[in-house]
Motif scaffolding. Structure first.
Motif, PDB file in Angstrom:
ATOM      1  N   ALA A  21       1.797  -0.694 -16.666  1.00  0.00           N
ATOM      2  CA  ALA A  21       1.132   0.189 -15.477  1.00  0.00           C
ATOM      3  C   ALA A  21      -0.761  -0.024 -16.216  1.00  0.00           C
ATOM      4  N   PHE A  22      -0.814  -0.306 -17.326  1.00  0.00           N
ATOM      5  CA  PHE A  22      -1.879   0.301 -17.883  1.00  0.00           C
ATOM      6  C   PHE A  22      -3.244  -1.019 -18.376  1.00  0.00           C
ATOM      7  N   VAL A  23      -1.479  -1.972 -18.619  1.00  0.00           N
ATOM      8  CA  VAL A  23      -2.175  -3.495 -18.791  1.00  0.00           C
ATOM      9  C   VAL A  23      -3.438  -4.278 -18.109  1.00  0.00           C
ATOM     10  N   GLU A  24      -4.550  -4.902 -18.729  1.00  0.00           N
ATOM     11  CA  GLU A  24      -5.209  -5.186 -17.714  1.00  0.00           C
ATOM     12  C   GLU A  24      -4.842  -6.821 -17.222  1.00  0.00           C
ATOM     13  N   PHE A  25      -5.012  -6.577 -15.860  1.00  0.00           N
ATOM     14  CA  PHE A  25      -5.097  -7.424 -15.288  1.00  0.00           C
ATOM     15  C   PHE A  25      -6.580  -7.606 -13.959  1.00  0.00           C
ATOM     16  N   GLY A  26      -6.948  -9.839 -14.704  1.00  0.00           N
ATOM     17  CA  GLY A  26      -7.906  -9.465 -13.618  1.00  0.00           C
ATOM     18  C   GLY A  26      -9.345  -8.254 -13.668  1.00  0.00           C
ATOM     19  N   SER A  27      -9.362  -8.302 -15.201  1.00  0.00           N
ATOM     20  CA  SER A  27     -10.438  -6.650 -14.984  1.00  0.00           C
ATOM     21  C   SER A  27     -10.277  -5.534 -14.941  1.00  0.00           C
ATOM     22  N   VAL A  28      -9.135  -5.247 -14.217  1.00  0.00           N
ATOM     23  CA  VAL A  28      -8.877  -3.329 -14.053  1.00  0.00           C
ATOM     24  C   VAL A  28      -6.880  -3.948 -14.175  1.00  0.00           C
ATOM     25  N   VAL A  34      -2.358  -2.846  -8.410  1.00  0.00           N
ATOM     26  CA  VAL A  34      -1.130  -2.451  -6.996  1.00  0.00           C
ATOM     27  C   VAL A  34      -1.454  -1.483  -6.227  1.00  0.00           C
ATOM     28  N   VAL A  35      -2.279  -0.216  -6.447  1.00  0.00           N
ATOM     29  CA  VAL A  35      -2.348   0.514  -5.767  1.00  0.00           C
ATOM     30  C   VAL A  35      -2.983   0.091  -4.557  1.00  0.00           C
ATOM     31  N   ALA A  36      -4.482  -0.281  -5.069  1.00  0.00           N
ATOM     32  CA  ALA A  36      -4.771  -1.514  -3.883  1.00  0.00           C
ATOM     33  C   ALA A  36      -4.914  -1.724  -3.025  1.00  0.00           C
ATOM     34  N   ARG A  37      -4.058  -2.919  -3.423  1.00  0.00           N
ATOM     35  CA  ARG A  37      -3.075  -3.237  -2.176  1.00  0.00           C
ATOM     36  C   ARG A  37      -2.048  -3.191  -1.349  1.00  0.00           C
ATOM     37  N   PHE A  38      -1.827  -1.666  -1.980  1.00  0.00           N
ATOM     38  CA  PHE A  38      -0.293  -1.472  -1.183  1.00  0.00           C
ATOM     39  C   PHE A  38      -0.362  -0.236  -0.104  1.00  0.00           C
ATOM     40  N   ARG A  39      -1.813   0.765  -0.553  1.00  0.00           N
ATOM     41  CA  ARG A  39      -1.956   1.570  -0.628  1.00  0.00           C
ATOM     42  C   ARG A  39      -2.935   1.313   1.213  1.00  0.00           C
ATOM     43  N   ASP A  40      -3.255   1.008   1.934  1.00  0.00           N
ATOM     44  CA  ASP A  40      -3.531   0.801   3.885  1.00  0.00           C
ATOM     45  C   ASP A  40      -2.660   0.292   4.216  1.00  0.00           C
ATOM     46  N   ILE A  47       3.861   7.547  -6.716  1.00  0.00           N
ATOM     47  CA  ILE A  47       3.520   6.175  -7.966  1.00  0.00           C
ATOM     48  C   ILE A  47       5.461   7.176  -8.918  1.00  0.00           C
ATOM     49  N   ASN A  48       6.303   6.005  -9.106  1.00  0.00           N
ATOM     50  CA  ASN A  48       7.679   6.358  -9.636  1.00  0.00           C
ATOM     51  C   ASN A  48       7.491   6.295 -11.336  1.00  0.00           C
ATOM     52  N   ALA A  49       7.394   7.447 -12.141  1.00  0.00           N
ATOM     53  CA  ALA A  49       7.699   7.270 -14.025  1.00  0.00           C
ATOM     54  C   ALA A  49       8.179   8.536 -14.306  1.00  0.00           C
ATOM     55  N   ASN A  50       8.011   7.791 -15.289  1.00  0.00           N
ATOM     56  CA  ASN A  50       8.626   8.774 -16.631  1.00  0.00           C
ATOM     57  C   ASN A  50       7.508   9.280 -17.510  1.00  0.00           C
ATOM     58  N   GLY A  51       7.412  10.361 -17.960  1.00  0.00           N
ATOM     59  CA  GLY A  51       6.299  10.842 -18.582  1.00  0.00           C
ATOM     60  C   GLY A  51       5.121  11.394 -18.904  1.00  0.00           C
ATOM     61  N   ASP A  52       5.159  12.018 -19.040  1.00  0.00           N
ATOM     62  CA  ASP A  52       3.200  12.505 -18.684  1.00  0.00           C
ATOM     63  C   ASP A  52       2.076  12.335 -17.885  1.00  0.00           C
ATOM     64  N   PRO A  53       2.712  12.835 -16.651  1.00  0.00           N
ATOM     65  CA  PRO A  53       1.742  12.131 -15.322  1.00  0.00           C
ATOM     66  C   PRO A  53       0.495  12.377 -15.384  1.00  0.00           C
ATOM     67  N   ALA A  54      -0.101  13.164 -16.440  1.00  0.00           N
ATOM     68  CA  ALA A  54      -1.320  13.060 -16.508  1.00  0.00           C
ATOM     69  C   ALA A  54      -2.335  11.613 -16.560  1.00  0.00           C
ATOM     70  N   ARG A  55      -1.525  10.574 -17.007  1.00  0.00           N
ATOM     71  CA  ARG A  55      -2.212   9.143 -17.986  1.00  0.00           C
ATOM     72  C   ARG A  55      -2.016   8.141 -16.522  1.00  0.00           C
ATOM     73  N   PHE A  56      -1.755   8.986 -14.924  1.00  0.00           N
ATOM     74  CA  PHE A  56      -2.086   8.409 -13.545  1.00  0.00           C
ATOM     75  C   PHE A  56      -3.153   9.179 -13.045  1.00  0.00           C
ATOM     76  N   ALA A  57      -2.937  10.291 -13.746  1.00  0.00           N
ATOM     77  CA  ALA A  57      -4.128  11.585 -13.024  1.00  0.00           C
ATOM     78  C   ALA A  57      -5.448  10.144 -11.783  1.00  0.00           C
ATOM     79  N   SER A  58      -6.355   8.692 -13.078  1.00  0.00           N
ATOM     80  CA  SER A  58      -7.479   8.574 -12.411  1.00  0.00           C
ATOM     81  C   SER A  58      -6.950   8.188 -11.174  1.00  0.00           C
ATOM     82  N   THR A  59      -5.497   7.768 -10.789  1.00  0.00           N
ATOM     83  CA  THR A  59      -5.300   7.335  -9.205  1.00  0.00           C
ATOM     84  C   THR A  59      -5.177   8.525  -8.231  1.00  0.00           C
TER      85      THR A  59
END
Length: 204
Positions: A21-28, A34-40, A47-59
């Motif tokens: 999720a946090f690997v850079e792709f096209g500078s982001v 994926v969020v930008a492509r899916f949201r509309d 987001i389905n993910a395990n572990g600390d959810p705080a890492r996705f707070a920016s979304t």
């Protein structure tokens, strides 16, 4: 008919070497792409993910954990169904895409929805000679069926569950000179290849 979206990011990313999720792709980060492509395409997104959810707070999106870790994408699909069922405006379906598929179509949900022909059924995507069972449209009312199936199934594979329920397949064409719409990046090299396609698309 309404559709909520779930980004499946619960894998261990072993071959990538770090969380996809946090690997850079096209500078982001890939999650932002994926969020930008899916949201509309959907009425609500999680987001389905395990572990600390705080890492996705920016979304700004809810993070849904698996009920049992390391049981594959079906756990994320079930988590998505349970989340959607509790939304104030309860959607009829969830649409799912994996975090490592950065080129999925911007009309993915519309095409999947059209293929169900008004019926309450599972619809999955295909391209070329391959199907993509985690890119799909899933009736929220199947949550209890999926939950029960997972308790006794010998395999937690998505295809095994699909075979038990029946499903429809929609084939998506690859753009001329472009990547497969469901190009899957499991390694750094595959992600770099996908980034090269993105760069060529922008320049074109």
């Amino acid at each position: 008919m309404t559709v909520a979206g779930v980004i499946l990011a619960g894998g261990n990313s072993v071959r990538m070497g770090r969380e996809k999720a946090f690997v850079e792709f096209g500078s982001v980060p890939l999650i932002d792409r994926v969020v930008a492509r899916f949201r509309d395409q959907v009425t609500s997104l999680a987001i389905n993910a395990n572990g600390d959810p705080a890492r996705f707070a920016s979304t700004g999106l809810p993070v849904l954990a698996d009920d049992r870790p390391d049981t594959g994408p079906l756990a994320g699909i079930l988590a998505g169904m349970r989340w959607a069922a509790a939304l104030p405006a309860r959607p009829s379906f969830i649409a799912t895409v994996p975090i490592d598929t950065p080129f999925f179509p911007v009309d993915l949900v519309a095409q999947l929805d059209a293929a169900r022909d008004g019926e309450t059924r599972i619809v999955i995507a295909a391209s070329g000679d391959r199907d993509h069972p985690v890119v799909g449209l899933w009736p929220v009312d199947l949550a209890d069926t999926l939950d029960s199936w997972r308790q006794t199934a010998k395999s937690q594979g998505v295809r095994a569950f699909l075979a038990s329920c029946g499903f429809v397949v929609v084939n998506f064409e690859s753009p001329t000179g472009g990547p497969d719409p469901f190009l899957n990046a499991n390694t750094r090299a595959e992600l770099d290849e996908a980034a090269n396609w993105l760069s060529a698309t922008i320049k074109g």
